[in-house]
Write a protein that holds these residues in place. Structure first.
Motif, mmCIF file in Angstrom:
data_model
loop_
_atom_site.group_PDB
_atom_site.id
_atom_site.type_symbol
_atom_site.label_atom_id
_atom_site.label_comp_id
_atom_site.label_asym_id
_atom_site.label_seq_id
_atom_site.Cartn_x
_atom_site.Cartn_y
_atom_site.Cartn_z
ATOM 1 N N ALA A 1 9.018 5.928 -13.852
ATOM 2 C CA ALA A 1 9.998 6.678 -13.061
ATOM 3 C C ALA A 1 9.417 7.026 -11.689
ATOM 4 O O ALA A 1 8.542 7.870 -11.591
ATOM 5 C CB ALA A 1 10.387 7.957 -13.796
ATOM 6 N N GLY A 2 9.882 6.340 -10.638
ATOM 7 C CA GLY A 2 9.473 6.658 -9.270
ATOM 8 C C GLY A 2 8.227 5.928 -8.830
ATOM 9 O O GLY A 2 7.176 6.067 -9.449
ATOM 10 N N LYS A 3 8.341 5.140 -7.762
ATOM 11 C CA LYS A 3 7.202 4.341 -7.294
ATOM 12 C C LYS A 3 6.549 4.907 -6.040
ATOM 13 O O LYS A 3 5.586 4.354 -5.534
ATOM 14 C CB LYS A 3 7.660 2.904 -7.007
ATOM 15 N N THR A 4 7.118 5.995 -5.506
ATOM 16 C CA THR A 4 6.571 6.586 -4.265
ATOM 17 C C THR A 4 6.323 8.079 -4.460
ATOM 18 O O THR A 4 7.128 8.767 -5.079
ATOM 19 C CB THR A 4 7.557 6.378 -3.094
ATOM 20 N N ILE A 5 5.202 8.547 -3.913
ATOM 21 C CA ILE A 5 4.908 9.993 -3.877
ATOM 22 C C ILE A 5 4.670 10.347 -2.414
ATOM 23 O O ILE A 5 3.903 9.675 -1.723
ATOM 24 C CB ILE A 5 3.661 10.340 -4.716
ATOM 25 N N GLU A 6 5.343 11.391 -1.944
ATOM 26 C CA GLU A 6 5.179 11.822 -0.542
ATOM 27 C C GLU A 6 4.403 13.145 -0.518
ATOM 28 O O GLU A 6 4.767 14.087 -1.213
ATOM 29 C CB GLU A 6 6.543 12.014 0.113
ATOM 30 N N ILE A 7 3.329 13.174 0.288
ATOM 31 C CA ILE A 7 2.486 14.376 0.378
ATOM 32 C C ILE A 7 2.376 14.782 1.837
ATOM 33 O O ILE A 7 2.105 13.947 2.710
ATOM 34 C CB ILE A 7 1.078 14.104 -0.209
ATOM 35 N N ARG B 1 11.927 11.570 -12.847
ATOM 36 C CA ARG B 1 13.161 11.974 -13.524
ATOM 37 C C ARG B 1 13.591 13.395 -13.185
ATOM 38 O O ARG B 1 14.724 13.786 -13.445
ATOM 39 C CB ARG B 1 12.958 11.853 -15.047
ATOM 40 N N GLY B 2 12.649 14.192 -12.616
ATOM 41 C CA GLY B 2 12.966 15.595 -12.327
ATOM 42 C C GLY B 2 12.771 16.435 -13.579
ATOM 43 O O GLY B 2 13.063 15.991 -14.689
ATOM 44 N N ILE B 3 12.276 17.682 -13.403
ATOM 45 C CA ILE B 3 12.105 18.582 -14.546
ATOM 46 C C ILE B 3 13.496 18.930 -15.079
ATOM 47 O O ILE B 3 14.409 19.220 -14.283
ATOM 48 C CB ILE B 3 11.386 19.886 -14.112
ATOM 49 N N VAL C 1 9.333 25.292 -6.291
ATOM 50 C CA VAL C 1 9.588 24.071 -7.056
ATOM 51 C C VAL C 1 11.077 23.728 -6.964
ATOM 52 O O VAL C 1 11.930 24.608 -7.073
ATOM 53 C CB VAL C 1 9.129 24.217 -8.530
ATOM 54 N N GLU C 2 11.356 22.443 -6.687
ATOM 55 C CA GLU C 2 12.740 21.950 -6.645
ATOM 56 C C GLU C 2 12.841 20.768 -7.606
ATOM 57 O O GLU C 2 12.008 19.864 -7.548
ATOM 58 C CB GLU C 2 13.109 21.419 -5.250
ATOM 59 N N SER C 3 13.849 20.774 -8.456
ATOM 60 C CA SER C 3 14.072 19.632 -9.343
ATOM 61 C C SER C 3 15.488 19.114 -9.159
ATOM 62 O O SER C 3 16.451 19.891 -9.210
ATOM 63 C CB SER C 3 13.860 20.046 -10.798
ATOM 64 N N SER C 4 15.598 17.807 -8.880
ATOM 65 C CA SER C 4 16.912 17.169 -8.712
ATOM 66 C C SER C 4 17.102 16.145 -9.818
ATOM 67 O O SER C 4 16.252 15.283 -10.020
ATOM 68 C CB SER C 4 16.996 16.446 -7.362
ATOM 69 N N ARG C 5 18.231 16.239 -10.508
ATOM 70 C CA ARG C 5 18.591 15.213 -11.495
ATOM 71 C C ARG C 5 20.082 15.347 -11.803
ATOM 72 O O ARG C 5 20.640 16.435 -11.696
ATOM 73 C CB ARG C 5 17.738 15.304 -12.762
ATOM 74 N N LYS D 1 16.918 11.919 -7.209
ATOM 75 C CA LYS D 1 16.283 12.626 -8.323
ATOM 76 C C LYS D 1 14.770 12.708 -8.110
ATOM 77 O O LYS D 1 14.176 11.888 -7.402
ATOM 78 C CB LYS D 1 16.616 11.940 -9.653
ATOM 79 N N GLY D 2 14.159 13.689 -8.755
ATOM 80 C CA GLY D 2 12.714 13.871 -8.636
ATOM 81 C C GLY D 2 12.357 15.339 -8.516
ATOM 82 O O GLY D 2 13.214 16.218 -8.610
#
Length: 619
Positions: free
Chosen positions: A60-66, A80-82, A128-132, A159-160
Motif C-alpha cells: 500500500a503506497g509507493k511514495t513517502i514524503e518527508i 491505507r490510512g489508520i 495526525v491525519e488519516s484519509s480513507r 488515502k494515507g
C-alpha cells in the motif's frame, strides 16, 4: 532519626505520557542535540517512517514524503490510512496498534505499539491525519495530551496517513536535524525496499539494486577488489566485496528493514557462514581473520516477530526465523553456503582475487604476530599503571543499560587538558585518554605501526577494536584538543590514524570533535560562554555596559568547574563525516602526503582572514 512515612499516598501510577517523558531513554535511547546519528530526534523520525514502510511492505503506497523545516517534521504516506475510529487510540494508547495481528503485519519492526506514542509524548506539537474512503480524521496533541479532534469528514485527499511533530525542546536541548543523518537513514530504507521512493525536502531517493547500491554508494569503485557479489533469496539478501586498502571488517546488517548497528544473531551467523563457505570452496582451513580481513558487506533478513535486545532495536536477539523455518544461524549458513559457493564456481576470476587476498592477509598476520605479542604484553603491563586511560563504568557493550549510547572517550592532549576533563566528567559514561605530545603521521604506513607505536597501541586497546568493531567500548570517540595550530595538527593526525586503520569508526558516525568556547563574557550577575564571534557579540549586547571578555586559548586554561558545562548536558560535538565524492585514499594522499606545493596552493585559495580580536574589541 525519625522514619519517613510509607503509606498508600506514596504510591502513584504514571500514565503512559508521564512514563515516556520521565524515562525517555527506555523508549528512544539517548536524547542528544542531533549531532549524533543515534540521537533521539532521529529515532522519533524513524518511528514514524517505520509505520509508512510497513504499509509499503503490505503493498500500500509507493511514495513517502518527508519535510523538515525549522524543526517541524512531517511524514506523509499513501498507504491505507489508520482506521478512522482508531486514529486517536493508535497514537495515544499503549499496546494499541495493527501489528498485533500478525496476519496483517507478518514481518513488521514495530511490534510493541510504542513508537508513535513516544513521538507524541515527546513533542510540543503532534498532529495526525488519516484519509480513507473519501473521509479524513484529524487529531492534535501537546506532550501527548489531546488538544483538538476533527472528523470524520468528507475529503478529496488521497488515502494515507500524515504525521507532523515538533520535538520538545525541554527534552531535546538546542537540537537541530542534520540532513546528512536523515539522508543516510532514508537511503537505508530505499536500499531495503526496492520500488519505494522517498521524497525528502524535494530530493528523491530510490534504489533498484538494494544492498548492492548500498555498498556502491558507501565505497569508491577504485577501492573494491572485485565486483560486488549480490545474492537474493526468500527473506534474505547479501552483498559482499573486499577493500584494497581497508584493514578491518565492515558489516551493514538489517532485520525487517531495521538497521541493526550492534549486529546480533544474523550478523554473527553471516560472519561464520562466509568463513565456512570459503574454507569448503578452496578446501583449505584458512584462519577466519584472514578470510574476513578487509571485507565490506551487507546482510538483510526478514524474521517473524523479531526479538531485539533494546527498545531502539539495534541488536537482534532472535534465534528463530519463525513460520516453521529453521534457526537464524542455520538459515543464513544454508543460504550463504549454497549461493556463495555457486557464485564462486561461476566466477573464477573473483574466486582467484579472494584467494590472493587471503594469502596476503595470512602473510601480513604472520609478520605481525611477534610484534603483536610484544605489544599486548606491553599494553598489559601499561594498563596496570597506565595513566593514559581513565575509564568509565558504562560501556557500549552493556546492552541492558539504557545509558550505553552515552559512553564517550575523550582523547586529549597533555596533562592540563586531561586533568580538567577528568575532574569534571561523568564517571559513569565519560572516559579520558591522554596523549603525550603529537602522534605520528600514520599515512602510508602498515598496520605494524599500530603495534610498534605505544600511543596507537594503547588507544587501540582502550577502544577494544583490534579484532572487530562489534567489541567497540565507546559509542562516541571525541577528539578534545586546543583550538590553536598545534591542537588542529593533533586533530588532523588522529583523524588520519582512524581513516588509515579504522575508517568504519568514521563511516558509522562514532568520531567527533569537541567544540569548546572561544570566549567567556560576564558581568557581576551572569556568565555566557560563546563558541563564535557572533555569539560573543550577542552576549555583549545582552549583558550591555562593559562586560569582561576572556579569550580561551587552550583547554588547560578552563577550570574543571567551568569544564563541566561543556561536556555535560550542553556538550557541543561536531561529527567527523566522510565526503562520498572522494575516496579515503585520495583524501589522505592530498592532505597528508608529500604533495606540499599542491596543498600550499589549496590553503592560500581557501584562506579565511579574521579581524584581530583585540582590535575588534576596541572598535
Amino acid at each position: 532519626m525519625a522514619q519517613s512515612q510509607y503509606t498508600e499516598e506514596n504510591i502513584r501510577s504514571l500514565d503512559w505520557k508521564e512514563h515516556i517523558r520521565m524515562r525517555p531513554g527506555m523508549y528512544i535511547g539517548k536524547l542528544g542535540d542531533g549531532s549524533s546519528a543515534d540521537d533521539g530526534i532521529y529515532i522519533l523520525l524513524k518511528e514514524v517512517i517505520d509505520n509508512c514502510i510497513d504499509e509499503f511492505v503490505m503493498g500500500a503506497g509507493k511514495t513517502i514524503e518527508i519535510r523538515i523545516k525549522d524543526n517541524l517534521v512531517s511524514v506523509r504516506d499513501y498507504g491505507r490510512g489508520i482506521p478512522l475510529g482508531k486514529v486517536v487510540d493508535v497514537v495515544s494508547k499503549m499496546n494499541t496498534g495493527g501489528k498485533y495481528d500478525t496476519r496483517a503485519f507478518k514481518k513488521s519492526v514495530g511490534l510493541n505499539g510504542v513508537g508513535t506514542k513516544a513521538v507524541n509524548a515527546l513533542s510540543t506539537f503532534f498532529r495526525v491525519e488519516s484519509s480513507r474512503d473519501s473521509q479524513i480524521k484529524v487529531a492534535e496533541f501537546t506532550q501527548g495530551n489531546l488538544t483538538s479532534e476533527e472528523g470524520p469528514m468528507e475529503t478529496s485527499k488521497r488515502k494515507g496517513t500524515k504525521v507532523s511533530f515538533t520535538p520538545d525542546e525541554s527534552i531535546f536541548k538546542k537540537y537541530k536535524y542534520r540532513p546528512e543523518y536523515v539522508e543516510r537513514m532514508l537511503k537505508n530504507y530505499v536500499y531495503l525496499n526496492p520500488g519505494l521512493t522517498i521524497d525528502f525536502n524535494g530530493t528523491k531517493y530510490h534504489s533498484q539494486h538494494g544492498l548492492k547500491d548500498l555498498l556502491e554508494d558507501n565505497n569508491s569503485a577504485d577501492d573494491m577488489l572485485y565486483p560486488i557479489i549480490h545474492l537474493r533469496g526468500n527473506d534474505i539478501e547479501i552483498a559482499i566485496t573486499h577493500s584494497k586498502t581497508q584493514y578491518s571488517e565492515e558489516y551493514h546488517s538489517f532485520v525487517n528493514g531495521q538497521h541493526t548497528t550492534q549486529g546480533g544473531t544474523h550478523q554473527s551467523a553471516f560472519r561464520e557462514a562466509i568463513v565456512k563457505t570459503i574454507r569448503d570452496f578452496y578446501g583449505k582451513n584458512y584462519e577466519a581473520s584472514d578470510i574476513r580481513k578487509s571485507i565490506i558487506s551487507a546482510i538483510s533478513i526478514k524474521v517473524m516477530e523479531p526479538v531485539f535486545e533494546s527498545q531502539t532495536k539495534t541488536k537482534l536477539g532472535s534465534t528463530d526465523m519463525g513460520g516453521g523455518l529453521p534457526t537464524v544461524r542455520t538459515y543464513v549458513n544454508d543460504f550463504v553456503g549454497k549461493q556463495l559457493d555457486n557464485y564462486l564456481h561461476k566466477n573464477p576470476e573473483t574466486a582467484e582475487k579472494i584467494q590472493r587476498k587471503i594469502i596476503q592477509a595470512e602473510k601480513e598476520r604472520k609478520e605481525l604476530s611477534g610484534i603483536r605479542k610484544l605489544a599486548r604484553e606491553r599494553a598489559k603491563k601499561a594498563s596496570l599503571h597506565n595513566k593514559k586511560l581513565r575509564d568509565c563504568r558504562i560501556h557500549l557493550g552493556d546492552m541492558k543499560n539504557d545509558r550505553r549510547l552515552e559512553s564517550t572517550l575523550f582523547i586529549t592532549e597533555g596533562d592540563s587538558a586531561s586533568g580538567s576533563i577528568t575532574k569534571s566528567r561523568d564517571v559513569n559514561t565519560q572516559a579520558v585518554f591522554s596523549l603525550r605530545g603529537k602522534p605520528l603521521n600514520s599515512y602510508g604506513m602498515s598496520k605494524k605501526i599500530v603495534y610498534e607505536n605505544e600511543e596507537f597501541n594503547l588507544l587501540q586497546a582502550a577502544l577494544n577494536i583490534e579484532e572487530s568493531m562489534e567489541d567497540l567500548r565507546y559509542n562516541n570517540i571525541v577528539i578534545a584538543t586546543d583550538a590553536d595550530v598545534d591542537g588542529m595538527h593533533i586533530r588532523l593526525l588522529l583523524i588520519t590514524f582512524f581513516l588509515q586503520f579504522f575508517p568504519e569508526l568514521i563511516k558509522e558516525n562514532h568520531l567527533y570533535i569537541l567544540q569548546t568556547p572561544l570566549f567567556r563574557v560576564r558581568n557581576k550577575k551572569e556568565t555566557i560562554y560563546c563558541y563564535s564571534d557572533e555569539e560573543k557579540r550577542e552576549a555583549m549586547d545582552k549583558l550591555s555596559g562593559k562586560p569582561e571578555i576572556t579569550r580561551f586559548k587552550g583547554l588547560g586554561e578552563i577550570s574543571p568547574d567551568e569544564f563541566q558545562h561543556f561536556i555535560g548536558d550542553d556538550i557541543r560535538l561536531e561529527p567527523v563525516m566522510l565526503d562520498k565524492a572522494m575516496s579515503i585514499e585520495e583524501l589522505l594522499r592530498f592532505y597528508m602526503g608529500k604533495n606540499t606545493p599542491d596543498r600550499q596552493e589549496f590553503i592560500i585559495e581557501n584562506l579565511k582572514v579574521e579581524v584581530d580580536l583585540v582590535e575588534e574589541n576596541q572598535l
